[in-house]
Write a protein that holds these residues in place. Structure first.
Motif, PDB file in Angstrom:
ATOM      1  N   ARG A  31       0.830  -1.197   0.000  1.00  0.00           N
ATOM      2  CA  ARG A  31       0.000   0.000   0.000  1.00  0.00           C
ATOM      3  C   ARG A  31       0.870   1.255   0.000  1.00  0.00           C
ATOM      4  O   ARG A  31       1.957   1.271   0.551  1.00  0.00           O
ATOM      5  N   GLY A  32       0.356   2.331  -0.601  1.00  0.00           N
ATOM      6  CA  GLY A  32       0.980   3.635  -0.450  1.00  0.00           C
ATOM      7  C   GLY A  32       1.487   4.254  -1.726  1.00  0.00           C
ATOM      8  O   GLY A  32       1.510   5.469  -1.854  1.00  0.00           O
ATOM      9  N   SER A  34       1.723   5.869  -5.290  1.00  0.00           N
ATOM     10  CA  SER A  34       0.791   6.515  -6.207  1.00  0.00           C
ATOM     11  C   SER A  34       1.392   6.716  -7.593  1.00  0.00           C
ATOM     12  O   SER A  34       0.672   7.042  -8.531  1.00  0.00           O
ATOM     13  N   ASP A 232       7.562   7.785   7.016  1.00  0.00           N
ATOM     14  CA  ASP A 232       7.086   6.643   6.238  1.00  0.00           C
ATOM     15  C   ASP A 232       7.981   6.355   5.044  1.00  0.00           C
ATOM     16  O   ASP A 232       7.812   5.322   4.376  1.00  0.00           O
ATOM     17  N   PHE A 306      -7.629   6.925  -7.379  1.00  0.00           N
ATOM     18  CA  PHE A 306      -6.729   6.560  -6.292  1.00  0.00           C
ATOM     19  C   PHE A 306      -7.545   5.957  -5.152  1.00  0.00           C
ATOM     20  O   PHE A 306      -8.546   6.550  -4.714  1.00  0.00           O
ATOM     21  N   PRO A 307      -7.142   4.785  -4.626  1.00  0.00           N
ATOM     22  CA  PRO A 307      -8.040   4.065  -3.714  1.00  0.00           C
ATOM     23  C   PRO A 307      -8.115   4.618  -2.292  1.00  0.00           C
ATOM     24  O   PRO A 307      -9.152   4.509  -1.645  1.00  0.00           O
ATOM     25  N   HIS A 308      -7.036   5.214  -1.777  1.00  0.00           N
ATOM     26  CA  HIS A 308      -7.005   5.619  -0.373  1.00  0.00           C
ATOM     27  C   HIS A 308      -7.459   7.073  -0.258  1.00  0.00           C
ATOM     28  O   HIS A 308      -6.705   7.990   0.067  1.00  0.00           O
ATOM     29  N   ARG A 309      -8.729   7.279  -0.490  1.00  0.00           N
ATOM     30  CA  ARG A 309      -9.256   8.619  -0.700  1.00  0.00           C
ATOM     31  C   ARG A 309      -9.342   9.430   0.593  1.00  0.00           C
ATOM     32  O   ARG A 309      -9.090  10.639   0.585  1.00  0.00           O
ATOM     33  N   GLU A 310      -9.698   8.791   1.681  1.00  0.00           N
ATOM     34  CA  GLU A 310      -9.824   9.536   2.930  1.00  0.00           C
ATOM     35  C   GLU A 310      -8.479  10.061   3.398  1.00  0.00           C
ATOM     36  O   GLU A 310      -8.401  11.141   3.989  1.00  0.00           O
ATOM     37  N   VAL A 311      -7.425   9.315   3.134  1.00  0.00           N
ATOM     38  CA  VAL A 311      -6.084   9.780   3.499  1.00  0.00           C
ATOM     39  C   VAL A 311      -5.756  11.064   2.743  1.00  0.00           C
ATOM     40  O   VAL A 311      -5.297  12.052   3.330  1.00  0.00           O
ATOM     41  N   MET A 312      -5.998  11.066   1.431  1.00  0.00           N
ATOM     42  CA  MET A 312      -5.690  12.248   0.635  1.00  0.00           C
ATOM     43  C   MET A 312      -6.570  13.436   1.017  1.00  0.00           C
ATOM     44  O   MET A 312      -6.113  14.571   1.084  1.00  0.00           O
TER      45      MET A 312
END
Length: 329
Positions: A31-32, A34, A232, A306-312
Motif C-alpha cells: 500500500r501507499g 501513487s 514513512d 486513487f483508492p485511499h481517498r480519505e487519506v488524501m
C-alpha cells in the motif's frame, strides 16, 4: 480497469535477479504508492527468499497526465527507473543507506514496463518503530540526522534532479526561490478552485506569497535533498539503521525546502533533525508554498481512482488549515 502485476508476470525479472532456480511463491502489492507499483515477492529456490519489485507501468501511476510539463523541471513528477537509479547510485556512493539494486531493466524484454528488483529491507518504517519501540526509533532518528547532514553538506553550483544533472541537463528557471514562487502561485490557483476556504482568501494568499518571496536574498550553492522525506519514507533494518526509500526526487536544491517538509512530517520529533543556519526568509516562503502544494496535489489525485481517498482528503484539509494560519492577523 487497472491491471497490476501477478506472480507469473514477475517471475522473469525475479529469476534474472536471483538466478534461474528462483521461483515466485507469493506476491503482495504494498500500500501507499501513487506513481509506481511496489510488490513484495516471496520466492524459493534461492538463498534470498523475499525481494521488492518496483514497476513503473502506466497502470501503477494514479496521477493525472502532466502534458506540457518539462521533465527536467525540478518539480516535474519524479518517477521512473532512470531517476531511481541515479538517486540510488548517488546516495549509495555517499554511504547513505538505500536498498541495494539486484536487477533493473528499461528494455522491457522480461516485463512490459521499466522495472527494478531491490533488496527487501527486513524491518518496519521509522514511523511505525517510533510508536512500537521508541528507544530504537530515537536511535534511528539520530542516525538519520547524520545521514541528512551528509546529504545537505553536498554542495552543487546548480539545482536540479540528480538524474538530469548527471546526464548534463539543465533545470528550468533562474533560482530556487523563483521556481517555488511560480509553483506556489499555480497551486494556489488550483486549490482556490477546489477548496472554498482557500478560494475565499486567494488574493490575500497571493499577496503573501509575493511578499515573502521579495524577502529572499540571492544564493549560490545548493544541497542534496530527498525532497519528500517523512518517517514513512524511512525503513529501519534489523540492525537499527535507517534506509531511505522513495528516492526518485533526489535533487540539489535549497535545503530549507527539505526542512519545511521534515518539520510537519516528523512533528514533535523534528528537533532531532533541525539544524542552525537555515534562512528564515526561505523557510517562511517555502512553508506556505508546501502547504498549498499539499492542498492542490491531493485534491488533483482525487480526480482519478486513487483508492485511499480519505487519506488524501485528510492531507488536503490539514494543509488548507495550515496555509490559512500563515496569513497575517
Amino acid at each position: 480497469m487497472r491491471q497490476f502485476a501477478e506472480g507469473e508476470a514477475l517471475s522473469g525479472v525475479v529469476r534474472k535477479a536471483l538466478g534461474a532456480a528462483a521461483r515466485v511463491v507469493g506476491v503482495e502489492r504494498l500500500r501507499g504508492g501513487s506513481k509506481k507499483g511496489v510488490y513484495r515477492v516471496h520466492t524459493d529456490g534461492s538463498p534470498v527468499t523475499r525481494v521488492i519489485v518496483y514497476s513503473w507501468a502506466e497502470d501503477e501511476n494514479f496521477w493525472p497526465g502532466a502534458d506540457g510539463v518539462d521533465p527536467a523541471h525540478p518539480f516535474a513528477p519524479a518517477s521512473g527507473l532512470a531517476p531511481f537509479l541515479a538517486a540510488q547510485r548517488t546516495l549509495d556512493g555517499l554511504g547513505v543507506r538505500v536498498p541495494a539494486v539486484l536487477f533493473s531493466d528499461a528494455g522491457r524484454t522480461r516485463y512490459p514496463a521499466d522495472v527494478a528488483v531491490v533488496e527487501d529491507v527486513p524491518g518496519d518504517t521509522l514511523e511505525a518503530l517510533l510508536e512500537s519501540d521508541p528507544v530504537r526509533g530515537v536511535a534511528a532518528m539520530d542516525e538519520l540526522a547524520v545521514m541528512l547532514d551528509v546529504m545537505h553538506g553536498q554542495r552543487g553550483p546548480r539545482y536540479g534532479r540528480v538524474d538530469v544533472l548527471e546526464r548534463g541537463g539543465t533545470a528550468a528557471g533562474e533560482s530556487c526561490r523563483q521556481l517555488v514562487l511560480e509553483r506556489a502561485l499555480d497551486d494556489l490557483a488550483e486549490a482556490a478552485e477546489r477548496d472554498a476556504r482557500i478560494g475565499a482568501v486567494a488574493d490575500a494568499l497571493r499577496d503573501r506569497l509575493r511578499e515573502l518571496a521579495a524577502r529572499v536574498a540571492p544564493r549560490t550553492g545548493h544541497g542534496l535533498i530527498h525532497g519528500e522525506l517523512g518517517p514513512d519514507h524511512v525503513l529501519v533494518d534489523a540492525d537499527g539503521h535507517p534506509v531511505l526509500i522513495d528516492i526518485e526526487g533526489l535533487m540539489y536544491f535549497d535545503v530549507e525546502w527539505e526542512h519545511v517538509f521534515l518539520r510537519p512530517r516528523f512533528g514533535e520529533r523534528y528537533p532531532a533533525l533541525a539544524r542552525p543556519g537555515l534562512d528564515p526568509a526561505r523557510l517562511d516562503l517555502y512553508a506556505l508554498a508546501t502547504h498549498l502544494s499539499l492542498v492542490a496535489g491531493p485534491l488533483r489525485l482525487l480526480d482519478g481512482d486513487f483508492p485511499h481517498r480519505e487519506v488524501m482528503r485528510g492531507i488536503a484539509d490539514h494543509n488548507a488549515a495550515a496555509a490559512l494560519a500563515l496569513l497575517p492577523r
